[in-house]
Design an enzyme around this catalytic site. Structure first.
Site, PDB file in Angstrom:
ATOM      1  N   LYS A 178       5.170  11.293 -11.637  1.00 22.68           N
ATOM      2  CA  LYS A 178       4.283  10.338 -12.229  1.00 22.68           C
ATOM      3  C   LYS A 178       5.016   8.998 -12.557  1.00 22.68           C
ATOM      4  O   LYS A 178       5.913   8.768 -12.846  1.00 22.68           O
ATOM      5  CB  LYS A 178       4.236  11.020 -13.901  1.00 22.68           C
ATOM      6  CG  LYS A 178       2.919  11.985 -13.921  1.00 22.68           C
ATOM      7  CD  LYS A 178       3.019  12.471 -15.450  1.00 22.68           C
ATOM      8  CE  LYS A 178       1.903  13.680 -15.594  1.00 22.68           C
ATOM      9  NZ  LYS A 178       1.770  14.134 -17.078  1.00 22.68           N
ATOM     10  N   GLU A 211      -2.110  17.301 -12.572  1.00 22.74           N
ATOM     11  CA  GLU A 211      -2.196  17.819 -13.877  1.00 22.74           C
ATOM     12  C   GLU A 211      -3.749  18.183 -14.242  1.00 22.74           C
ATOM     13  O   GLU A 211      -4.192  17.541 -15.572  1.00 22.74           O
ATOM     14  CB  GLU A 211      -1.688  16.688 -14.982  1.00 22.74           C
ATOM     15  CG  GLU A 211      -1.707  17.275 -16.502  1.00 22.74           C
ATOM     16  CD  GLU A 211      -0.986  16.298 -17.224  1.00 22.74           C
ATOM     17  OE1 GLU A 211       0.184  16.123 -17.148  1.00 22.74           O
ATOM     18  OE2 GLU A 211      -1.691  15.925 -18.187  1.00 22.74           O
ATOM     19  N   ASN A 232       3.270  19.646 -21.820  1.00 16.70           N
ATOM     20  CA  ASN A 232       2.803  18.593 -22.993  1.00 16.70           C
ATOM     21  C   ASN A 232       3.173  19.466 -24.507  1.00 16.70           C
ATOM     22  O   ASN A 232       2.950  18.922 -25.328  1.00 16.70           O
ATOM     23  CB  ASN A 232       1.594  18.120 -22.933  1.00 16.70           C
ATOM     24  CG  ASN A 232       1.671  17.145 -22.042  1.00 16.70           C
ATOM     25  OD1 ASN A 232       2.470  16.620 -21.482  1.00 16.70           O
ATOM     26  ND2 ASN A 232       0.370  16.958 -21.383  1.00 16.70           N
ATOM     27  N   LYS A 245      10.284  22.640 -14.178  1.00 14.70           N
ATOM     28  CA  LYS A 245       9.379  21.464 -13.890  1.00 14.70           C
ATOM     29  C   LYS A 245       8.903  21.460 -12.525  1.00 14.70           C
ATOM     30  O   LYS A 245       7.555  21.366 -12.185  1.00 14.70           O
ATOM     31  CB  LYS A 245       9.785  20.146 -14.366  1.00 14.70           C
ATOM     32  CG  LYS A 245       9.018  18.998 -14.236  1.00 14.70           C
ATOM     33  CD  LYS A 245       9.003  17.658 -14.973  1.00 14.70           C
ATOM     34  CE  LYS A 245       7.881  16.965 -14.730  1.00 14.70           C
ATOM     35  NZ  LYS A 245       7.791  15.475 -15.110  1.00 14.70           N
ATOM     36  N   ARG A 267       0.693  -1.179   0.013  1.00 13.01           N
ATOM     37  CA  ARG A 267       0.031  -0.037   0.226  1.00 13.01           C
ATOM     38  C   ARG A 267       0.901   1.423  -0.010  1.00 13.01           C
ATOM     39  O   ARG A 267       0.486   2.355   0.434  1.00 13.01           O
ATOM     40  CB  ARG A 267      -0.960   0.083   1.318  1.00 13.01           C
ATOM     41  CG  ARG A 267      -1.938  -1.083   1.225  1.00 13.01           C
ATOM     42  CD  ARG A 267      -3.038  -1.015   1.689  1.00 13.01           C
ATOM     43  NE  ARG A 267      -4.072  -1.685   1.572  1.00 13.01           N
ATOM     44  CZ  ARG A 267      -4.420  -2.951   2.062  1.00 13.01           C
ATOM     45  NH1 ARG A 267      -3.398  -3.513   3.148  1.00 13.01           N
ATOM     46  NH2 ARG A 267      -5.354  -4.078   1.753  1.00 13.01           N
ATOM     47  N   ARG A 311      -0.138  22.035 -15.477  1.00 11.67           N
ATOM     48  CA  ARG A 311       0.897  21.027 -15.659  1.00 11.67           C
ATOM     49  C   ARG A 311       0.776  20.522 -17.316  1.00 11.67           C
ATOM     50  O   ARG A 311       1.781  20.256 -17.751  1.00 11.67           O
ATOM     51  CB  ARG A 311       0.839  19.796 -14.707  1.00 11.67           C
ATOM     52  CG  ARG A 311       1.910  18.907 -14.770  1.00 11.67           C
ATOM     53  CD  ARG A 311       1.986  17.789 -13.660  1.00 11.67           C
ATOM     54  NE  ARG A 311       3.109  16.878 -13.842  1.00 11.67           N
ATOM     55  CZ  ARG A 311       3.376  15.921 -13.088  1.00 11.67           C
ATOM     56  NH1 ARG A 311       3.015  15.872 -11.936  1.00 11.67           N
ATOM     57  NH2 ARG A 311       4.481  15.292 -13.267  1.00 11.67           N
ATOM     58  N   HIS A 358      11.123   8.701 -28.272  1.00 14.98           N
ATOM     59  CA  HIS A 358      10.278   9.870 -27.789  1.00 14.98           C
ATOM     60  C   HIS A 358      10.780  11.333 -27.875  1.00 14.98           C
ATOM     61  O   HIS A 358      10.071  12.207 -28.509  1.00 14.98           O
ATOM     62  CB  HIS A 358      10.085   9.707 -26.438  1.00 14.98           C
ATOM     63  CG  HIS A 358       9.303  10.629 -25.490  1.00 14.98           C
ATOM     64  ND1 HIS A 358       7.963  10.857 -25.515  1.00 14.98           N
ATOM     65  CD2 HIS A 358       9.540  11.728 -24.787  1.00 14.98           C
ATOM     66  CE1 HIS A 358       7.485  11.968 -24.964  1.00 14.98           C
ATOM     67  NE2 HIS A 358       8.645  12.389 -24.360  1.00 14.98           N
ATOM     68  N   GLU A 365      13.380  17.794 -24.801  1.00 13.50           N
ATOM     69  CA  GLU A 365      12.732  18.202 -23.705  1.00 13.50           C
ATOM     70  C   GLU A 365      13.311  19.621 -23.008  1.00 13.50           C
ATOM     71  O   GLU A 365      12.363  20.381 -22.650  1.00 13.50           O
ATOM     72  CB  GLU A 365      12.604  17.309 -22.416  1.00 13.50           C
ATOM     73  CG  GLU A 365      11.952  15.922 -22.796  1.00 13.50           C
ATOM     74  CD  GLU A 365      10.329  16.022 -23.073  1.00 13.50           C
ATOM     75  OE1 GLU A 365       9.953  17.185 -22.609  1.00 13.50           O
ATOM     76  OE2 GLU A 365       9.702  15.398 -23.562  1.00 13.50           O
ATOM     77  N   HIS A 395       3.343  12.705 -29.545  1.00  8.04           N
ATOM     78  CA  HIS A 395       2.924  11.236 -29.215  1.00  8.04           C
ATOM     79  C   HIS A 395       2.215  10.760 -30.304  1.00  8.04           C
ATOM     80  O   HIS A 395       2.546   9.415 -30.427  1.00  8.04           O
ATOM     81  CB  HIS A 395       1.626  11.409 -28.054  1.00  8.04           C
ATOM     82  CG  HIS A 395       2.569  11.541 -26.438  1.00  8.04           C
ATOM     83  ND1 HIS A 395       1.492  12.133 -25.732  1.00  8.04           N
ATOM     84  CD2 HIS A 395       3.603  11.059 -26.109  1.00  8.04           C
ATOM     85  CE1 HIS A 395       2.451  12.145 -24.543  1.00  8.04           C
ATOM     86  NE2 HIS A 395       3.408  11.747 -24.764  1.00  8.04           N
ATOM     87  N   HIS A 401       4.028  17.681 -27.469  1.00  5.86           N
ATOM     88  CA  HIS A 401       3.797  15.931 -27.160  1.00  5.86           C
ATOM     89  C   HIS A 401       2.815  15.667 -27.890  1.00  5.86           C
ATOM     90  O   HIS A 401       2.341  14.614 -28.117  1.00  5.86           O
ATOM     91  CB  HIS A 401       3.879  15.949 -25.733  1.00  5.86           C
ATOM     92  CG  HIS A 401       5.079  15.946 -24.969  1.00  5.86           C
ATOM     93  ND1 HIS A 401       5.972  17.131 -25.149  1.00  5.86           N
ATOM     94  CD2 HIS A 401       5.757  15.009 -24.407  1.00  5.86           C
ATOM     95  CE1 HIS A 401       6.887  16.765 -24.428  1.00  5.86           C
ATOM     96  NE2 HIS A 401       7.191  15.467 -23.984  1.00  5.86           N
TER      97      HIS A 401
HETATM   98  N1  GLY Z   1       6.266  14.568 -18.668  1.00  7.17           N
HETATM   99  C1  GLY Z   1       5.111  15.472 -18.162  1.00  7.17           C
HETATM  100  C2  GLY Z   1       4.960  15.777 -16.748  1.00  7.17           C
HETATM  101  O1  GLY Z   1       5.359  15.105 -16.020  1.00  7.17           O
HETATM  102  O2  GLY Z   1       3.843  15.986 -16.547  1.00  7.17           O
END
Ligand code: GLY
Length: 364
Positions: A146, A240, A248, A230, A124, A244, A267, A188, A255, A251
């Site tokens: 993330k 997000e 992107n 960031k 958990r 946030r 990527h 990036e 993507h 992206h």
């Molecule tokens: N890679 C984009 C983010 O972490 O929100």
């Protein structure tokens, strides 16, 4: 009817530090001893990083008296799945790990996402640290919490937000990084300049040679600025819900290129084309000055980053990818567009015809 409220409006402090420098891993043992993130540590890595750095990393911590074990899995995106994750969880049980154990993600984005996800669900939820070894992971995936794995329906469709307790970015790892992988991260860094900092963008324009020759101080600065940008965004919008999304930039189309290539196209390379495409969209919609758009294309060219669709990919397949995303998002994709360097904004309505016209300009 009785009503009993479960009041969980507690403020949980999930703050953490990002340490950046060249050959900084000898600073880790005292920090581990001071912060006591775990009573024992398990390094999660892939087989490539294990061979390059794993043994040395573990012996470094062991010599300092830190109890540490290491688990590895085959390198590559194919390993980022629930079966490998369960296998790792079973090994953690075999090692006798419990809620006091702390994982250390040593590797690129796949390792970080897997180890973070594992940490978020093992018993958990346990603590983990990020030690990113690729430029892409150093400036992006290791920060912000993330985590996740891929399923056959798509990438990162199962995952959590689970923040690491600390991030250790050692630019020494970049010396063994293949050029293609280095460029993944560069795209990036260019993105960070575009969404937030004219200063970083100008620095990249001026220091092209030093960056490409991976000069430590110059990389330290570019990585540090990227992490700062960031972290500012993640602090405002951890999960997000809004701002946030500006991370992107490049992206949405990036993507779609990756997906159309069946994830064979790297990527950051797809993001580079996405950056150019979305800058041109911004220009075509009257938001971005043509000179600025040229400047962006020139910087991508200076870093020898891709600026044309990969051979064999049709613009129709990329458009289909964007339309599929749009359906999933109930008809609304938020494109990130630019008004200037450092001035991004979200825009939901972009005509398919316009995207098609822009993609046509990127055919080789
Ligand atoms: N890679 C984009 C983010 O972490 O929100």
């Amino acid at each position: 009817m009785k009503q009993i409220s479960v009041d969980l409006r507690k403020r949980v402090n999930k703050s953490y530090d990002i340490y950046i420098g060249h050959h900084i891993l000898d600073r880790m043992p005292p920090l581990l001893a001071r912060h006591k993130w775990g009573d024992r540590y398990v390094v999660i890595t892939d087989e490539t990083v294990y061979e390059l750095h794993g043994k040395e990393f573990v012996s470094h911590l062991s010599k300092a008296g830190i109890p540490v074990e290491i688990l590895s899995f085959p390198a590559g995106e194919k390993s980022k799945n629930i079966n490998i994750l369960i296998g790792l969880a079973e090994k953690l049980i075999g090692l006798g790990c419990d809620r006091g154990s702390c994982l250390i993600a040593l590797g690129g984005g796949v390792v970080g996402d897997m180890a973070g996800f594992l940490a978020s669900i093992f018993m958990r939820g346990i603590a983990y640290l990020q030690v990113p070894t690729t430029l892409l992971a150093q400036v992006d995936s290791s920060i912000g919490g993330k985590t996740g794995v891929d399923i056959k329906e798509g990438k990162n469709l199962i995952g959590t937000f689970h923040q690491p307790r600390a991030v250790f970015i050692d630019t020494f790892f970049l010396s063994t990084l293949p050029d293609e992988e280095f460029k993944n991260g560069l795209a990036e860094i260019v993105k960070y300049g575009l969404i937030e900092s004219r200063g970083l963008f100008q620095f990249l324009e001026e220091k092209r040679e030093e960056i490409l020759s991976r000069k430590a101080e110059v990389l330290d600065y570019a990585i540090g600025e990227s992490c700062r940008i960031k972290k500012n965004i993640v602090e405002l919008d951890e999960c997000e819900a809004g701002i946030r999304k500006v991370l992107n930039f490049g992206h949405t189309i990036g993507h779609a290129i990756e997906r159309a290539s069946n994830y064979r196209y790297p990527h950051g390379h797809a993001v580079s084309i996405g950056i150019l495409a979305e800058s041109r969209l911004s220009e075509a919609m009257g938001y971005l000055d043509t000179q600025v758009c040229h400047r962006i294309e020139q910087l991508l060219a200076d870093f020898d980053l891709p600026r044309r669709l990969p051979p064999g990919l049709t613009y129709e397949s990329i458009l289909t990818g964007i339309q599929t995303d749009k359906k999933k998002a109930k008809g609304q994709i938020n494109f990130v567009l630019l008004k200037d360097i450092g001035l991004p904004f979200l825009r939901a309505q972009v005509e398919d015809e316009l995207i098609k016209n822009i993609l046509e300009t990127l055919i080789t």
